[in-house]
Design a protein around this motif. Structure first.
Motif, PDB file in Angstrom:
ATOM      1  N   TYR A  53       0.837  -1.191   0.000  1.00 51.97           N
ATOM      2  CA  TYR A  53       0.000   0.000   0.000  1.00 51.97           C
ATOM      3  C   TYR A  53       0.877   1.249   0.000  1.00 51.97           C
ATOM      4  O   TYR A  53       1.875   1.319   0.727  1.00 51.97           O
ATOM      5  CB  TYR A  53      -0.911   0.027   1.231  1.00 51.97           C
ATOM      6  CG  TYR A  53      -2.108  -0.887   1.103  1.00 51.97           C
ATOM      7  CD1 TYR A  53      -3.277  -0.437   0.510  1.00 51.97           C
ATOM      8  CD2 TYR A  53      -2.061  -2.200   1.566  1.00 51.97           C
ATOM      9  CE1 TYR A  53      -4.381  -1.266   0.382  1.00 51.97           C
ATOM     10  CE2 TYR A  53      -3.154  -3.038   1.447  1.00 51.97           C
ATOM     11  CZ  TYR A  53      -4.315  -2.569   0.860  1.00 51.97           C
ATOM     12  OH  TYR A  53      -5.401  -3.395   0.728  1.00 51.97           O
ATOM     13  N   ALA A  54       0.475   2.219  -0.829  1.00 54.14           N
ATOM     14  CA  ALA A  54       1.200   3.495  -0.920  1.00 54.14           C
ATOM     15  C   ALA A  54       0.182   4.624  -1.040  1.00 54.14           C
ATOM     16  O   ALA A  54      -1.009   4.394  -1.264  1.00 54.14           O
ATOM     17  CB  ALA A  54       2.141   3.482  -2.120  1.00 54.14           C
ATOM     18  N   GLY A  55       0.653   5.848  -0.907  1.00 55.31           N
ATOM     19  CA  GLY A  55      -0.220   7.013  -0.953  1.00 55.31           C
ATOM     20  C   GLY A  55      -1.088   7.058  -2.192  1.00 55.31           C
ATOM     21  O   GLY A  55      -0.680   6.623  -3.275  1.00 55.31           O
ATOM     22  N   ILE A  56      -2.289   7.638  -2.033  1.00 55.82           N
ATOM     23  CA  ILE A  56      -3.265   7.647  -3.120  1.00 55.82           C
ATOM     24  C   ILE A  56      -3.297   8.966  -3.878  1.00 55.82           C
ATOM     25  O   ILE A  56      -3.768   9.044  -5.001  1.00 55.82           O
ATOM     26  CB  ILE A  56      -4.669   7.331  -2.563  1.00 55.82           C
ATOM     27  CG1 ILE A  56      -5.633   6.963  -3.685  1.00 55.82           C
ATOM     28  CG2 ILE A  56      -5.208   8.497  -1.714  1.00 55.82           C
ATOM     29  CD1 ILE A  56      -6.958   6.407  -3.197  1.00 55.82           C
ATOM     30  N   GLY A  57      -2.788  10.040  -3.257  1.00 58.31           N
ATOM     31  CA  GLY A  57      -2.830  11.358  -3.880  1.00 58.31           C
ATOM     32  C   GLY A  57      -3.289  12.406  -2.887  1.00 58.31           C
ATOM     33  O   GLY A  57      -3.564  12.101  -1.724  1.00 58.31           O
ATOM     34  N   PRO A  58      -3.398  13.651  -3.319  1.00 56.93           N
ATOM     35  CA  PRO A  58      -3.841  14.705  -2.406  1.00 56.93           C
ATOM     36  C   PRO A  58      -5.171  14.352  -1.736  1.00 56.93           C
ATOM     37  O   PRO A  58      -6.086  13.838  -2.380  1.00 56.93           O
ATOM     38  CB  PRO A  58      -3.992  15.920  -3.324  1.00 56.93           C
ATOM     39  CG  PRO A  58      -3.019  15.660  -4.441  1.00 56.93           C
ATOM     40  CD  PRO A  58      -3.054  14.180  -4.660  1.00 56.93           C
ATOM     41  N   VAL A  59      -5.265  14.618  -0.439  1.00 62.25           N
ATOM     42  CA  VAL A  59      -6.453  14.284   0.342  1.00 62.25           C
ATOM     43  C   VAL A  59      -7.088  15.570   0.860  1.00 62.25           C
ATOM     44  O   VAL A  59      -6.405  16.429   1.431  1.00 62.25           O
ATOM     45  CB  VAL A  59      -6.098  13.359   1.518  1.00 62.25           C
ATOM     46  CG1 VAL A  59      -7.312  13.143   2.427  1.00 62.25           C
ATOM     47  CG2 VAL A  59      -5.565  12.015   1.003  1.00 62.25           C
ATOM     48  N   ALA A  60      -8.389  15.694   0.668  1.00 58.62           N
ATOM     49  CA  ALA A  60      -9.149  16.806   1.241  1.00 58.62           C
ATOM     50  C   ALA A  60      -9.767  16.335   2.546  1.00 58.62           C
ATOM     51  O   ALA A  60     -10.399  15.278   2.583  1.00 58.62           O
ATOM     52  CB  ALA A  60     -10.243  17.268   0.285  1.00 58.62           C
ATOM     53  N   VAL A  61      -9.578  17.098   3.606  1.00 56.37           N
ATOM     54  CA  VAL A  61     -10.132  16.726   4.905  1.00 56.37           C
ATOM     55  C   VAL A  61     -11.096  17.813   5.373  1.00 56.37           C
ATOM     56  O   VAL A  61     -10.702  18.971   5.548  1.00 56.37           O
ATOM     57  CB  VAL A  61      -9.029  16.496   5.952  1.00 56.37           C
ATOM     58  CG1 VAL A  61      -9.652  16.112   7.297  1.00 56.37           C
ATOM     59  CG2 VAL A  61      -8.060  15.409   5.498  1.00 56.37           C
ATOM     60  N   PHE A  62     -12.356  17.428   5.551  1.00 55.79           N
ATOM     61  CA  PHE A  62     -13.413  18.307   6.059  1.00 55.79           C
ATOM     62  C   PHE A  62     -13.604  17.982   7.536  1.00 55.79           C
ATOM     63  O   PHE A  62     -14.087  16.898   7.878  1.00 55.79           O
ATOM     64  CB  PHE A  62     -14.731  18.065   5.319  1.00 55.79           C
ATOM     65  CG  PHE A  62     -14.734  18.456   3.872  1.00 55.79           C
ATOM     66  CD1 PHE A  62     -15.498  19.530   3.438  1.00 55.79           C
ATOM     67  CD2 PHE A  62     -14.006  17.738   2.930  1.00 55.79           C
ATOM     68  CE1 PHE A  62     -15.534  19.891   2.091  1.00 55.79           C
ATOM     69  CE2 PHE A  62     -14.035  18.080   1.581  1.00 55.79           C
ATOM     70  CZ  PHE A  62     -14.793  19.164   1.162  1.00 55.79           C
ATOM     71  N   GLY A  63     -13.231  18.893   8.411  1.00 52.44           N
ATOM     72  CA  GLY A  63     -13.325  18.641   9.842  1.00 52.44           C
ATOM     73  C   GLY A  63     -14.704  18.955  10.397  1.00 52.44           C
ATOM     74  O   GLY A  63     -15.417  19.807   9.866  1.00 52.44           O
ATOM     75  N   PRO A  64     -15.100  18.293  11.511  1.00 56.09           N
ATOM     76  CA  PRO A  64     -16.396  18.545  12.143  1.00 56.09           C
ATOM     77  C   PRO A  64     -16.317  19.694  13.131  1.00 56.09           C
ATOM     78  O   PRO A  64     -15.239  20.264  13.363  1.00 56.09           O
ATOM     79  CB  PRO A  64     -16.666  17.229  12.867  1.00 56.09           C
ATOM     80  CG  PRO A  64     -15.286  16.795  13.308  1.00 56.09           C
ATOM     81  CD  PRO A  64     -14.345  17.225  12.197  1.00 56.09           C
ATOM     82  N   ASN A  65     -17.455  20.008  13.766  1.00 59.09           N
ATOM     83  CA  ASN A  65     -17.453  21.081  14.753  1.00 59.09           C
ATOM     84  C   ASN A  65     -17.374  20.580  16.193  1.00 59.09           C
ATOM     85  O   ASN A  65     -17.127  21.356  17.102  1.00 59.09           O
ATOM     86  CB  ASN A  65     -18.701  21.960  14.594  1.00 59.09           C
ATOM     87  CG  ASN A  65     -19.999  21.188  14.750  1.00 59.09           C
ATOM     88  OD1 ASN A  65     -20.011  19.989  15.007  1.00 59.09           O
ATOM     89  ND2 ASN A  65     -21.113  21.879  14.574  1.00 59.09           N
TER      90      ASN A  65
END
Length: 527
Positions: free
Chosen positions: A139-151
Motif C-alpha cells: 500500500y502506498a499514498g493515493i494522492g492529495p487528500v481533502a479533509v473536512f473537519g467537524p465542529n
C-alpha cells in the motif's frame, strides 16, 4: 476589517474570495471579530495544482521525513496548547479544562505521534512478496487528500490536525484542509503550526494547505476533481451525502462519518442488580458536553417492566435537574430543536424536558428525554431513527426479547452498540441473542459501559455500516488501520529489484517491518 489569509502553495496570501463569514462564540451568542474568506474556484484550483506537485515529491522522499513532520507538529501543539485550547473554547463553547486541554489535546498529540511511528516502521503497508511468481505488492499514498473537519472535536478531528489529517500524511499524501465554518480561527492556528512543521522537516511547501470555505457548487466540484486522491468528511448527513454523490460519480474514494444513534440495550438482570447506578451512568454520558459526541447514547432499549419504569423515573429526574450545556453553534441548536419535533410528531412521548440551575445562556436546548413503544418504533423506524444530535435520547420499551431484537433488526448502521447484563449470569441467554442481532449493525460492540469514550488504540474501530460511515470496512480512529483509507494497493510484476520500492526489496528496510513473504509473515530478509 482585514480578511484572514488562506495558505495555498506554500504561501499565506489574500484569498480570491466572494464574500466573508465569521464564527460565533456559542456561549455568548455573539460574533467573533475575525473575518474569513469564502474562496472562489480560483483558490481551490490553485490548491489542487500545488497539491498534485507536492504529491509527486512526497512519493519519492524517504518516509523518515513523514515521521519527522508528524513528530515536529506534535511538539509544536504541545508548546502552544494553552493558547490553542483557549481559542477553541471561544469558537466551540467546550471548556478549556478538562475537555480541551486535558483530554482532547493530549489525544491529538498522541495520534500524531502514533502516525509518525507507523509511517516510519512501515508494517501498515502490508508488503507482500511472492518470490516464485515474481509479483510483489504494498500500500502506498493515493494522492492529495481533502479533509473536512467537524465542529464537535475542534482539535482531535480537525481537518488540520486530527485523525484523518494524521492518517493521510502518514500514507504519504499532501492534505488540503477545509476548515469547519464554526471554528475557522482554531483551524487557522493549527495550520500555522502544521506549516511550520512542514518547513522544519523539509516536506514540500504544499504538503499542507488551508481553505476556509467555498460555495456549495465548488465544494461538489472540488471532491470530484481528478487531481484529488481521496476525501475524509465528518459532519452532517445531508452535506456528506451530497459530497458522496459528487465523488461517486467519478469513482473518487470518500470516507464519511455521518450519523449514529448508538443503541444501548439494558437487560433485566442488570437493572435489578444496579439500576440506579446505570441511570446515573446513562445521564452522565448523554448530557456530557451537551450530548455532542458522535457516540452519544441516543437510543435506549428496555423491556417494559417495573425495573425499567424505575430506571426511567430516575433518569427523568436527572434530566430535569441537570444544567443544559452550550451547543456548538446556532446550526446545532436549530437542528436539535427541529429533529426533536420530528420525533414527537412521529409519536414519541416527552418524559422530561428541562434545564437545571446553571444552564447555558448561549446556544442551548432543554435536556430532553423521549420514549415510545417498540410497536410504534417498528411501525415507523425511519422517523424514530432521526438523530437528535445533542442533549437528548429516546427510550424504546419492548414487550419481550423478540421485540428487542426486532427493533435492532430495523436499525440502520451505527458506530457503537452497547449491551448491559448482570454479573451473576442470569442475562447470559438474552445477551447471546441480542448480541447476535446487534453485532452486524454496529462497528464497535460494547459491554457494560456507555459508548461516549473513543480510545486511540490500534484495535479501535470508529466506523460502522451506513450511515454511521460510508464504508463498513474502515475506521477513522486506530492507527495503522485508519491509514489504509488514504492508500492504494500497488502491485509490481516482474519489476527489476533495483526499481522496487524499498519495502518490497529483498532486504527488510527497517529490520522490523512485517512483510508477507511466500505466505509467511516475517521481519526477515528474503534470501
Amino acid at each position: 476589517m482585514a480578511v484572514e489569509q488562506v495558505l495555498i502553495g506554500g504561501q499565506w496570501r489574500e484569498a480570491n474570495h466572494d464574500g466573508t463569514f465569521h464564527a460565533d462564540n456559542p456561549a455568548l451568542k455573539q460574533p467573533l471579530p475575525a473575518q474569513y474568506p469564502v474562496s472562489t474556484w480560483a483558490d481551490v484550483d490553485e490548491a489542487l495544482a500545488a497539491a498534485a506537485v507536492a504529491f509527486q515529491e512526497m512519493r519519492q522522499m524517504a518516509v523518515e521525513k513523514l515521521g519527522l513532520f508528524l513528530n515536529r507538529f506534535a511538539e509544536l501543539l504541545d508548546e502552544n496548547k494553552q493558547a490553542l485550547c483557549e481559542l477553541a473554547n471561544q469558537e466551540s463553547g467546550l471548556p478549556v479544562s478538562p475537555r480541551l486541554l486535558d483530554v482532547e489535546m493530549p489525544r491529538t498529540i498522541n495520534q500524531l505521534r502514533l502516525a509518525a511511528a507507523a509511517a516510519v516502521e512501515g508494517s501498515w503497508r502490508m508488503a507482500t512478496i511472492d518470490s516464485k511468481a515474481g509479483i510483489r505488492s504494498y500500500y502506498a499514498g493515493i494522492g492529495p487528500v481533502a479533509v473536512f473537519g467537524p465542529n464537535n472535536f475542534p482539535l482531535a478531528f480537525s481537518g488540520a490536525a486530527g485523525g484523518d489529517f494524521a492518517a493521510a500524511i502518514a500514507a504519504g499524501n499532501p492534505v488540503i484542509v477545509k476548515a469547519n465554518p464554526a471554528q475557522p480561527g482554531t483551524t487557522r492556528e493549527l495550520t500555522k503550526l502544521a506549516f511550520q512543521a512542514v518547513q522544519d522537516s523539509g516536506l514540500p511547501p504544499a504538503a499542507v494547505q488551508l481553505i476556509y470555505h467555498m460555495p456549495n457548487e465548488d465544494g461538489l466540484k472540488f471532491v470530484a476533481d481528478p487531481r484529488l486522491g481521496a476525501i475524509g468528511f465528518t459532519g452532517s448527513k445531508g452535506a456528506g451525502l451530497k459530497l458522496k454523490e459528487a465523488a461517486d460519480k467519478v469513482g473518487k474514494p470518500i470516507y464519511l462519518e455521518l450519523s449514529s444513534i448508538n443503541p444501548v440495550v439494558i437487560l433485566p438482570g442488570a437493572l435489578a442488580e444496579r439500576g440506579e447506578a446505570l441511570a446515573t451512568e446513562f445521564q452522565t454520558s448523554c448530557l456530557m458536553a451537551a450530548g455532542q459526541f458522535c457516540t452519544n447514547p441516543g437510543l435506549v432499549i428496555l423491556l417494559d417492566d417495573d425495573k425499567s419504569a424505575k430506571f426511567v423515573d430516575t433518569v427523568k429526574a436527572g434530566f430535569a435537574g441537570a444544567p443544559s450545556g452550550t451547543l456548538l453553534d446556532k446550526g446545532v441548536e436549530a437542528n436539535l430543536t427541529q429533529n426533536l419535533k420530528l420525533l414527537i410528531d412521529a409519536g414519541a412521548d416527552v418524559e422530561a424536558s428541562g434545564s437545571g440551575e446553571g444552564s447555558s445562556q448561549g446556544y442551548t436546548c432543554p435536556n430532553t428525554l423521549l420514549s415510545t413503544s417498540a410497536e410504534k418504533f417498528l411501525a415507523n423506524p425511519e422517523a424514530f431513527q432521526t438523530e437528535a444530535f445533542g442533549n437528548s435520547s429516546l427510550i424504546v420499551k419492548a414487550a419481550n426479547l423478540n421485540e428487542v431484537c426486532a427493533v435492532i433488526d430495523s436499525l440502520e448502521g451505527n458506530l457503537t452498540g452497547t449491551i448491559y447484563s448482570d454479573t451473576a449470569g442470569s442475562d447470559d441467554p438474552a445477551y447471546d441473542l441480542v448480541a447476535l442481532h446487534l453485532r452486524v449493525k454496529v462497528g464497535r460492540l460494547i459491554d457494560d459501559k456507555m459508548p461516549t469514550g473513543v480510545a486511540v488504540s490500534a484495535a479501535m474501530n470508529h466506523g460502522g455500516p451506513f450511515p454511521a460511515t460510508g464504508h463498513p470496512g474502515f475506521t477513522a480512529v486506530g492507527i495503522p488501520a485508519s491509514i489504509h483509507r488514504f492508500a492504494m494497493l500497488q502491485s509490481f510484476d516482474n519489476v527489476r529489484p533495483s526499481r522496487l520500492p524499498r519495502e518490497l526489496q529483498n532486504e527488510n528496510p527497517t529490520g522490523s517491518t512485517w512483510r508477507l513473504v511466500d505466505g509467511v509473515w516475517t521481519t526477515e530478509n528474503l534470501a
